[in-house]
Every structure is written in C-alpha cells, then in structure tokens.
Design an enzyme around this catalytic site. Structure first.
Site, PDB file in Angstrom:
ATOM      1  N   LYS A 126       0.820  -1.218   0.000  1.00 38.32           N
ATOM      2  CA  LYS A 126       0.000   0.000   0.000  1.00 38.32           C
ATOM      3  C   LYS A 126       0.853   1.267   0.000  1.00 38.32           C
ATOM      4  CE  LYS A 126      -4.305  -1.923   1.648  1.00 38.32           C
ATOM      5  NZ  LYS A 126      -3.985  -3.364   1.774  1.00 38.32           N
TER       6      LYS A 126
HETATM    7  C1  PLP Z   1      -4.628  -4.463   1.073  1.00 41.34           C
HETATM    8  C2  PLP Z   1      -3.863  -5.724   0.961  1.00 41.34           C
HETATM    9  C3  PLP Z   1      -4.200  -6.724   0.002  1.00 41.34           C
HETATM   10  C4  PLP Z   1      -5.425  -6.622  -0.891  1.00 41.34           C
HETATM   11  O1  PLP Z   1      -5.313  -5.638  -1.882  1.00 41.34           O
HETATM   12  P1  PLP Z   1      -6.629  -5.104  -2.629  1.00 41.34           P
HETATM   13  O2  PLP Z   1      -6.163  -4.005  -3.495  1.00 41.34           O
HETATM   14  O3  PLP Z   1      -7.545  -4.620  -1.533  1.00 41.34           O
HETATM   15  O4  PLP Z   1      -7.218  -6.249  -3.376  1.00 41.34           O
HETATM   16  C5  PLP Z   1      -3.379  -7.840  -0.091  1.00 41.34           C
HETATM   17  N1  PLP Z   1      -2.307  -7.996   0.719  1.00 41.34           N
HETATM   18  C6  PLP Z   1      -1.964  -7.073   1.641  1.00 41.34           C
HETATM   19  C7  PLP Z   1      -0.772  -7.327   2.493  1.00 41.34           C
HETATM   20  C8  PLP Z   1      -2.720  -5.896   1.805  1.00 41.34           C
HETATM   21  O5  PLP Z   1      -2.359  -4.985   2.739  1.00 41.34           O
END
Ligand code: PLP
Length: 479
Positions: A126
């Site tokens: 993120k």
């Molecule tokens: C947010 C997240 C996901 C999922 O991603 P999306 O874009 O919501 O599908 C997968 N793995 C981790 C570690 C995350 O923080």
C-alpha cells in the site's frame, strides 16, 4: 485527461478533482474517459528503466492537465525516496534506482517469480500508491487552498501506510481509527509512534465494522463534512490504481515473456491495476485473483453470481473482505462501459445483496481473469513449502497467491507460454504469528520494525460513538 463515473451520473472531472474527491458524487467510481495507449516499443522501453522514470511515463498520461511535468517528477522523487529493497552503504545516494531496486523480481521456481512490493516505509504494498497519493494530494490542496481532514478506518495495513504518507504534510490532518486490541503489535506501533503533529490515532472500543460505520456517519453529516473538509484516501481513489499499474509494466518488460499475474485480492484495487495496464496496451496473459476463505470473487467468476457469503477471519486479514469495492470498475469495463447497466446493477445489489452476471459480462471477465481460493491450511502449507524449497519466507497474503502461482507457473513454463508473477504484498515480519505457525519460528525483524519498540506511542482510546469522535476531531484540528 478527464475522468467519468462508472454510474454515468457525475460531471467529467480532472485528475486533481478525482484525487481530492475519491468517490464520484453519484456514488460511482472514477475511470479515465479513455485509456491512454502504449505502443509495443514504448512498453519494451520499460525494461531496465529507473523506477521514477517508469512511474513518470505511466502517471503523466493521467495527470496531464492537472500537474506540470516538473511538479509530477518532484512528487515521484519525494514519494519513492524512502524505499530500499537493497541494503545500501551508509551515506550512499542514488537518485534514480532501477525498478528492480524498488520492486525486486525474484525467481522462486520453474515459471514462478515473486514481485516484492513491500520495501516501502510500512513494509506493505500500500506504500507504493499512498506515498505518491500523499505527495500529489498536498500539491493539489495547496493550489485549491484550504485544509483537508483525512479520516480512515483500518484493520491494520491501510492506517500505517496512510500515516507514513500523510504525516508531516502541510494543510492535512489525518485521523486513523483502529479497533482497540484487534491489530497486531507491529501494526499498532507503526501507527502510534508517528512523531508528526498532524497525525491522530484513535483506538476505538469496538470492531473494525464499528470504525467503518463511524467513518460513514461522519461523511453522512454534511455540515460536519463541509466544516472540516472531510476526505478519504481508500482504495477506490483512482490515483492509487494508476500508481499500482506501474509495477505491472516494469515486471512484464523485465521478463519479456507473456506474463500471468497472480494477485492476493481483497478490495480488488491491486488486481484492477493489472486490468488498467492491459487496457493501456500491456500484453498480460491472465490476471489471477487469489483469495482466502472470503471467496465472493471466486464464486462470481466460476458461478456467475456475485453474492457475499459469511465473513471469515483468516490468517490474511487484509483480504478478509466480502464486498470488493473496486469490482464495480471491472463490471463497468466488462459491460462495454455501459454506465446505465452498471448503475442499475449496483442499485440492485445494494438492495438484494445478489447480482447475477449477464453472460456477455461474465464472458468478458473470464477472458481476462481467473480466480482461486485457498484456506488457512493451504496458506500455512505454502509458507512452509516455499521456505523449505527456497529459504524465502512469505507473508500469509503473499502465500495465498503463491499457492495459485505454484500450480500455474510450471505449466506455463512447460508449455513455453510464459511465466507466473506472484505479487508479494507484505513483508513476513508484519505477520510473525502466522509465519511461526507455518515454519516453527518467527521471521527475522528488519531494522525498520526493530526501532519501533523504543519509540513513545500516542493514541486516544475512545468509545465507538460518532458524536464523541466528531467532537474529538474538531478539538484536534490544526488551526
Ligand atoms: C490491502 C492488501 C491486500 C489486498 O489488496 P486489494 O487491493 O484490496 O485487493 C493484499 N495484501 C496485503 C498485504 C494488503 O495490505
């Protein structure tokens, strides 16, 4: 570049407007009016490119008209200066590291690669989108004038990435609510040890769902929302999708063979960034949606009915999501950009919690996506197997995708039709309990996390009550 809403009821908006608004005023999600196009030569040129230059080549197609070239380059440089995939000697400086130093691509078996997206400040993917979003947000806000109040509910990763991206930026106050006692120690410390005065942590006496309903209540209070210039930076913000599409380009160009991307999926933001790259001309063979026991997307693809099931708490909590907000974008595209159908389908779904996909829409989704679900036992078995075969330790989210990638990759390699790239979305040290359960020992703690334990924590413990939260926010705003 102008943007339209998936529900067709919002005026066209600029990139800067989309960035500051998040959701479109008709309740739909923003998408570019038409997808920018990259020629095969332009795509091949991503191979070996500096990460910042790759980000500029993709993002500038969207930000055109909202940010000047120099402004965008400066924002990109600031956003990615804190990423370090490669241990570097003290005082070592390189302004333009290649993509492989920011998002390393590592072979882990026949036809299988890991794309490591967790080398940013909070050790989850993120950071890649939120860091640039923060930089652009501050610049757009300075131009618009006034301040903004960002409020986020988090079950862990989003809150820390938002704090790392927005802490210390001018004209922004950020309030992050986490359910008290229900995030891991590492996740809490990453949020509460921020030294920036514009960061405010709330430990809510309630669940993540309570936190999310309070955020909704704050937005629903139009007077309050206007008075504090309330805004959200969650994954429905198109700027995040645009930023995430960059690593699809750099990884596909680096391998130079047809690529199948395997994506650990929750809210469908990351995997939709892959669809965005495809629609911009990147040759991607297939996008594989990997989920945990919360398998609504797998059932939608395989059975043609999109309907939430019971919610399961799993070892990969950031994917414990039933209704994936960004799926609306894929539905809009799969319907041939039929905004009337999308708006009606979403209204139907909100009423009945069930959406039967028309066969043309389903076919279009299946041309692009396939989907697999793996439970906690398979997640643990994959962490153990990859550790014993390669020495690498996966986090439980990455392991869900690796479970699929290990089935698909060897077949692709044998058929001579490319390779599987597994998106590695978090550093294993963020989820030590799951790793210990799988391998018998917690993963080594990287320096970024070791230091957290020595820092003072700041958070306010508040009851799950929207009125009290509003009062708290008003009292803490930077004057
Ligand atoms: C947010 C997240 C996901 C999922 O991603 P999306 O874009 O919501 O599908 C997968 N793995 C981790 C570690 C995350 O923080």
């Amino acid at each position: 570049m102008n943007f339209i809403s998936t529900r067709g009821g919002a005026p066209r908006a600029s990139f800067a407007e989309v960035l500051l608004a998040g959701l479109a005023p008709d309740g739909g999600l923003y998408l570019p009016e038409s997808w920018p196009q990259f020629s095969p030569d332009e795509i091949a040129a991503f191979k070996g490119l500096a990460w910042n230059e790759a980000a500029f080549r993709v993002l500038s197609r969207f930000t055109d008209g909202s940010f000047a070239e120099a402004e965008l380059r400066e924002a990109i440089a600031a956003a990615y200066a804190g990423f370090d995939a490669r241990p570097r000697p003290q005082g070592w400086r390189q302004n333009t590291p290649p993509a492989r130093d920011i998002v390393p691509l590592v072979e882990i078996g026949k036809g299988q690669y890991l794309l490591e997206l967790f080398h940013g400040p909070t050790l989850a993917f993120k950071d890649i989108a939120l860091q640039i979003l923060g930089q652009l947000f501050a610049r757009a806000l300075a131009r618009r004038g006034g301040r903004a109040t960002v409020v986020a509910a988090t079950s862990g990763d989003t809150g820390s990435a938002a704090i790392a991206a927005l802490g210390g930026l001018p004209n922004i106050d950020v309030f992050v609510m986490h359910p008290k006692g229900r995030v891991s120690d590492v996740q809490r410390l990453q949020m509460t040890t921020s030294a920036h005065a514009n960061v405010h942590n709330i430990a809510l006496e309630g669940s993540f769902d309570d936190a999310q309903s309070i955020v909704k209540a704050l937005f629903a209070d139009a007077d309050f929302a206007r008075d504090v210039s309330l805004t959200a930076v969650n994954s429905i913000n198109f700027a995040r999708i645009a930023a995430q599409s960059v690593y699809y380009f750099t990884a596909a160009a680096a391998l130079g063979v047809p690529v199948t991307f395997v994506v650990p999926t929750g809210n469908f933001g990351d995997v939709f960034a892959g669809e965005a790259a495809m629609r911009m001309g990147l040759p991607i063979q297939k996008l594989v949606i990997a989920t945990n026991a919360n398998d609504i997307l797998v059932r939608a693809l395989n059975e043609g009915v999109y309907a939430p099931g019971p919610s399961h708490a799993t070892l990969s909590p950031s994917m414990d999501i039933q209704v994936a907000s960004n799926f609306e974008r894929a539905l809009f595209e799969a319907s041939g950009r039929d905004a009337d159908w999308t708006a009606a389908a979403m209204a139907d779904f909100a009423r009945t919690r069930r959406l039967a996909l028309p066969s043309a829409v389903l076919q279009s989704l299946r041309d692009r996506y396939s989907a697999f679900a793996f439970d906690d036992a398979a997640t643990l078995a994959t962490i153990a197997a990859v550790k014993s075969e390669t020495g690498r330790i996966l986090d439980p989210h990455t392991a869900v995708a690796a479970a699929a990638g290990r089935l698909i990759g060897p077949r692709l390699a044998e058929a001579g039709t490319g390779a599987a790239v597994i998106l590695a979305t978090a550093h294993p040290a963020k989820f030590p309990d799951a790793v210990a359960k799988a391998t018998g020992a917690p993963p080594p703690v990287p320096p970024r996390l070791a230091a957290l334990k020595t820092l003072p924590e700041r958070m306010e413990i508040l009851p799950a009550n929207a009125v009290l939260i509003k009062r708290f926010i008003s009292s803490r705003l930077t004057p």
